[in-house]
Design a protein around this motif. Structure first.
Motif, mmCIF file in Angstrom:
data_model
loop_
_atom_site.group_PDB
_atom_site.id
_atom_site.type_symbol
_atom_site.label_atom_id
_atom_site.label_comp_id
_atom_site.label_asym_id
_atom_site.label_seq_id
_atom_site.Cartn_x
_atom_site.Cartn_y
_atom_site.Cartn_z
ATOM 1 N N PRO A 159 -12.442 -15.375 -26.366
ATOM 2 C CA PRO A 159 -11.812 -16.754 -26.165
ATOM 3 C C PRO A 159 -11.673 -17.273 -27.690
ATOM 4 O O PRO A 159 -11.726 -18.437 -28.156
ATOM 5 C CB PRO A 159 -13.568 -17.624 -26.115
ATOM 6 C CG PRO A 159 -14.584 -16.711 -25.881
ATOM 7 C CD PRO A 159 -14.145 -15.640 -26.385
ATOM 8 N N PHE A 160 -11.963 -16.397 -28.515
ATOM 9 C CA PHE A 160 -11.854 -16.676 -30.235
ATOM 10 C C PHE A 160 -10.549 -16.603 -30.158
ATOM 11 O O PHE A 160 -9.504 -15.162 -29.777
ATOM 12 C CB PHE A 160 -13.048 -15.853 -31.326
ATOM 13 C CG PHE A 160 -14.511 -16.750 -30.699
ATOM 14 C CD1 PHE A 160 -14.974 -17.455 -30.853
ATOM 15 C CD2 PHE A 160 -15.180 -15.404 -30.140
ATOM 16 C CE1 PHE A 160 -16.321 -17.480 -30.818
ATOM 17 C CE2 PHE A 160 -16.503 -15.617 -29.508
ATOM 18 C CZ PHE A 160 -16.798 -16.613 -29.834
ATOM 19 N N GLN A 161 -9.840 -16.683 -31.468
ATOM 20 C CA GLN A 161 -8.675 -16.537 -32.820
ATOM 21 C C GLN A 161 -9.456 -17.177 -33.961
ATOM 22 O O GLN A 161 -10.349 -17.478 -33.894
ATOM 23 C CB GLN A 161 -7.566 -17.692 -31.765
ATOM 24 C CG GLN A 161 -8.422 -18.992 -32.136
ATOM 25 C CD GLN A 161 -7.013 -19.458 -31.334
ATOM 26 O OE1 GLN A 161 -6.371 -19.801 -30.320
ATOM 27 N NE2 GLN A 161 -7.183 -21.026 -31.436
ATOM 28 N N THR A 162 -8.084 -16.658 -34.361
ATOM 29 C CA THR A 162 -8.108 -16.763 -35.528
ATOM 30 C C THR A 162 -8.171 -18.670 -36.202
ATOM 31 O O THR A 162 -6.489 -18.513 -35.872
ATOM 32 C CB THR A 162 -6.959 -16.156 -37.177
ATOM 33 O OG1 THR A 162 -7.441 -14.828 -36.672
ATOM 34 C CG2 THR A 162 -7.174 -16.799 -38.516
ATOM 35 N N GLN A 169 -3.249 -34.202 -41.223
ATOM 36 C CA GLN A 169 -4.620 -32.831 -41.707
ATOM 37 C C GLN A 169 -4.323 -32.240 -39.992
ATOM 38 O O GLN A 169 -4.698 -33.300 -38.834
ATOM 39 C CB GLN A 169 -5.693 -32.698 -41.671
ATOM 40 C CG GLN A 169 -6.097 -33.743 -40.782
ATOM 41 C CD GLN A 169 -8.167 -33.990 -41.047
ATOM 42 O OE1 GLN A 169 -8.249 -32.508 -41.980
ATOM 43 N NE2 GLN A 169 -8.164 -35.323 -41.656
ATOM 44 N N ARG A 170 -4.173 -31.199 -39.489
ATOM 45 C CA ARG A 170 -4.079 -30.061 -38.183
ATOM 46 C C ARG A 170 -5.492 -29.154 -38.864
ATOM 47 O O ARG A 170 -4.906 -28.137 -39.845
ATOM 48 C CB ARG A 170 -2.763 -29.770 -38.110
ATOM 49 C CG ARG A 170 -2.585 -29.625 -36.766
ATOM 50 C CD ARG A 170 -1.425 -29.181 -36.171
ATOM 51 N NE ARG A 170 -0.960 -28.313 -34.755
ATOM 52 C CZ ARG A 170 -0.857 -28.705 -33.891
ATOM 53 N NH1 ARG A 170 -0.930 -30.102 -33.959
ATOM 54 N NH2 ARG A 170 -1.042 -28.296 -32.940
ATOM 55 N N GLU A 171 -5.815 -29.116 -37.355
ATOM 56 C CA GLU A 171 -7.142 -27.756 -37.079
ATOM 57 C C GLU A 171 -6.801 -27.190 -35.889
ATOM 58 O O GLU A 171 -7.253 -27.760 -34.993
ATOM 59 C CB GLU A 171 -8.418 -28.409 -37.683
ATOM 60 C CG GLU A 171 -9.121 -27.782 -37.823
ATOM 61 C CD GLU A 171 -10.738 -27.962 -38.310
ATOM 62 O OE1 GLU A 171 -11.909 -27.878 -37.493
ATOM 63 O OE2 GLU A 171 -10.688 -28.555 -39.168
ATOM 64 N N ASP A 172 -6.620 -25.773 -35.798
ATOM 65 C CA ASP A 172 -7.087 -25.143 -35.084
ATOM 66 C C ASP A 172 -7.710 -24.144 -34.788
ATOM 67 O O ASP A 172 -8.023 -23.520 -35.831
ATOM 68 C CB ASP A 172 -5.445 -24.699 -34.868
ATOM 69 C CG ASP A 172 -5.259 -24.330 -33.159
ATOM 70 O OD1 ASP A 172 -6.040 -24.750 -31.856
ATOM 71 O OD2 ASP A 172 -4.329 -23.614 -32.778
ATOM 72 N N GLY A 173 -9.102 -24.651 -34.338
ATOM 73 C CA GLY A 173 -10.308 -23.876 -34.604
ATOM 74 C C GLY A 173 -10.261 -22.572 -33.873
ATOM 75 O O GLY A 173 -9.367 -22.491 -33.482
ATOM 76 N N VAL A 174 -11.977 -21.326 -34.398
ATOM 77 C CA VAL A 174 -11.493 -20.380 -33.488
ATOM 78 C C VAL A 174 -11.681 -20.233 -31.940
ATOM 79 O O VAL A 174 -11.192 -19.083 -31.322
ATOM 80 C CB VAL A 174 -12.487 -19.676 -34.819
ATOM 81 C CG1 VAL A 174 -12.462 -19.910 -35.661
ATOM 82 C CG2 VAL A 174 -14.181 -20.082 -34.109
ATOM 83 N N LEU A 175 -12.403 -21.480 -31.627
ATOM 84 C CA LEU A 175 -12.786 -21.305 -29.833
ATOM 85 C C LEU A 175 -11.727 -22.147 -29.543
ATOM 86 O O LEU A 175 -11.632 -23.128 -29.353
ATOM 87 C CB LEU A 175 -13.455 -21.958 -29.215
ATOM 88 C CG LEU A 175 -14.054 -21.511 -27.955
ATOM 89 C CD1 LEU A 175 -14.613 -20.266 -28.425
ATOM 90 C CD2 LEU A 175 -15.530 -22.574 -27.491
ATOM 91 N N ARG A 176 -10.460 -21.018 -28.738
ATOM 92 C CA ARG A 176 -9.412 -21.513 -28.059
ATOM 93 C C ARG A 176 -9.239 -22.148 -26.848
ATOM 94 O O ARG A 176 -9.796 -21.460 -25.559
ATOM 95 C CB ARG A 176 -7.729 -20.610 -28.428
ATOM 96 C CG ARG A 176 -8.342 -19.628 -27.480
ATOM 97 C CD ARG A 176 -7.368 -18.313 -27.711
ATOM 98 N NE ARG A 176 -7.919 -16.810 -26.979
ATOM 99 C CZ ARG A 176 -7.404 -16.220 -27.299
ATOM 100 N NH1 ARG A 176 -6.368 -15.904 -28.437
ATOM 101 N NH2 ARG A 176 -7.964 -15.074 -26.866
ATOM 102 N N PRO A 177 -9.352 -23.030 -26.373
ATOM 103 C CA PRO A 177 -7.994 -24.588 -27.715
ATOM 104 C C PRO A 177 -8.961 -25.104 -27.864
ATOM 105 O O PRO A 177 -10.343 -25.689 -27.188
ATOM 106 C CB PRO A 177 -6.882 -25.144 -26.177
ATOM 107 C CG PRO A 177 -7.747 -25.371 -25.506
ATOM 108 C CD PRO A 177 -8.823 -23.520 -24.970
#
Length: 186
Positions: A14-17, A43-51
């Protein structure tokens, strides 16, 4: 001895960079009678647990003016909007963390796709929902907030200052909304 880690396998993790970006600009200036400060940032953040998305925009303006020889008046405004989109990550049968930790000890072909069986009874998942299904159950929330305030200062005597303040804080929130994408899952 079989060993399979759904958290580390590229087919089922489930993880991503994660990524994070922030930029902004501001300008200030004025004269003896009027000063200003205007700023904006994004600001924009795309966390490590997608989505896992966070998006925020803010704008601010501060203005101060001299009224006569002694009084000043100021107006301060700001507007912030943010949106979050998160996966159901804990305390839920759709949690990829719970399903990953309680999952099978070996990879079962197709366990990450919708083709292996019906949602609720997928192969290789503890509660019957695989990574494909889990990504379809999300929690969205949007918050808009407008704040305005004003202040007037007047010192009629050396030992006396009169202040007047007024303001408005107007929040608007949509969500949290649990969203399930339609299709062959869940």
């Amino acid at each position: 001895l079989l060993s399979f880690d759904q958290m580390r396998d590229s087919r089922t993790t489930p993880f991503q960079t994660g990524t994070r970006g922030k930029f902004g600009a501001n300008v200030s200036g004025g004269s003896e009678g009027l000063t200003y400060f205007i700023a904006a940032d994004k600001q924009r953040e795309d966390g490590v647990l997608r989505p896992n998305l966070f998006d925020q925009t803010s704008v601010r303006g501060n203005f101060t003016s001299r009224l006569g020889s002694q009084a000043t008046a100021s107006i301060n405004t700001s507007y912030i909007t943010n949106t979050t989109n998160r996966l159901s990550s804990d305390n839920s049968i759709f949690s990829p963390l719970i399903n990953g930790f309680l999952g099978t000890a070996q990879y079962i072909p197709g366990m990450e796709s919708p083709d292996s069986s019906v949602a609720g009874s997928r192969y290789g998942s503890y509660f019957g929902y695989n990574t494909y299904d889990q990504r379809k159950v999300q929690a969205d929330q949007s918050v808009d907030r407008f704040v305005i305030g004003s202040n007037i200062n007047y010192p009629p005597l050396s030992w006396l200052r009169i202040n007047g303040n007024a303001g408005l804080d107007l929040p608007e929130r949509a969500g949290p909304v649990a969203r399930v994408e339609h299709g062959d899952a869940v």
